[in-house]
Write an enzyme that holds these catalytic residues in place. Structure first.
Site, short mmCIF file in Angstrom:
data_model
loop_
_atom_site.label_atom_id
_atom_site.label_comp_id
_atom_site.label_asym_id
_atom_site.label_seq_id
_atom_site.Cartn_x
_atom_site.Cartn_y
_atom_site.Cartn_z
N CYS A 1 -0.11 -2.83 -5.93
CA CYS A 1 0.81 -3.17 -4.99
C CYS A 1 0.97 -2.12 -4.01
CB CYS A 1 2.11 -3.68 -5.17
SG CYS A 1 2.21 -5.09 -6.38
N GLN A 2 0.69 -2.50 -2.59
CA GLN A 2 0.80 -1.33 -1.67
C GLN A 2 2.15 -0.88 -1.47
OE1 GLN A 2 -0.78 -2.67 2.10
NE2 GLN A 2 -0.78 -0.64 2.98
#
Length: 137
Positions: free
Chosen positions: A47-48
């Site tokens: 996940c960014q």
């Protein structure tokens, strides 16, 4: 809230700007995530944004408890959708629910950045892996 009701709610939004605002509102309604669970072990890889996810199997109800939060408002809204799809569902229900078709009904994939889609897929994979582990134990 059910997945079908969520599709209806999304369809009532006049455009994607309104849907994004609705997603943010949903994220604000997520159950509080315990501060002591905001650990490196609970961060979702891929996940960014920062996403913390805790899955508990409840023996008495034979269901998964889905708790999650993020430091990004839109991502919290996406987590709220996953909460609707997965919280208090049996491992079998988690695995049988066609989450990707539901995302298509909500028109999510075409309106999310590739990095958000990748992060969403990472979270779904983690939930499904946990459900599979519960079935095999």
């Amino acid at each position: 809230m059910t997945p079908d009701k969520m599709v209806g709610n999304f369809n009532r939004c006049s455009d994607w700007e309104e849907r994004y605002l609705y997603l943010i509102e949903l994220g604000e309604r997520l159950p509080n995530y315990p501060d002591d669970q905001m650990t490196v072990q609970n961060l979702v890889k891929g996940c960014q944004s920062k996403v913390w996810l805790t899955l508990h199997y409840q023996l008495e109800s034979k269901s998964l408890r889905f708790l999650a939060t993020s430091d990004a408002a839109i991502v919290k809204g996406l987590l709220a959708l996953l909460h609707i799809a997965y919280d208090e569902k049996s491992p079998q229900e988690v695995l049988l629910f066609d989450i990707h078709s539901w995302f298509d009904e909500l028109e999510l994939r075409e309106h999310l950045t590739p990095s958000r889609t990748q992060g969403l897929d990472a979270i779904v994979k983690e939930v499904q892996t946990n459900a599979r582990q519960q079935l095999s134990s």
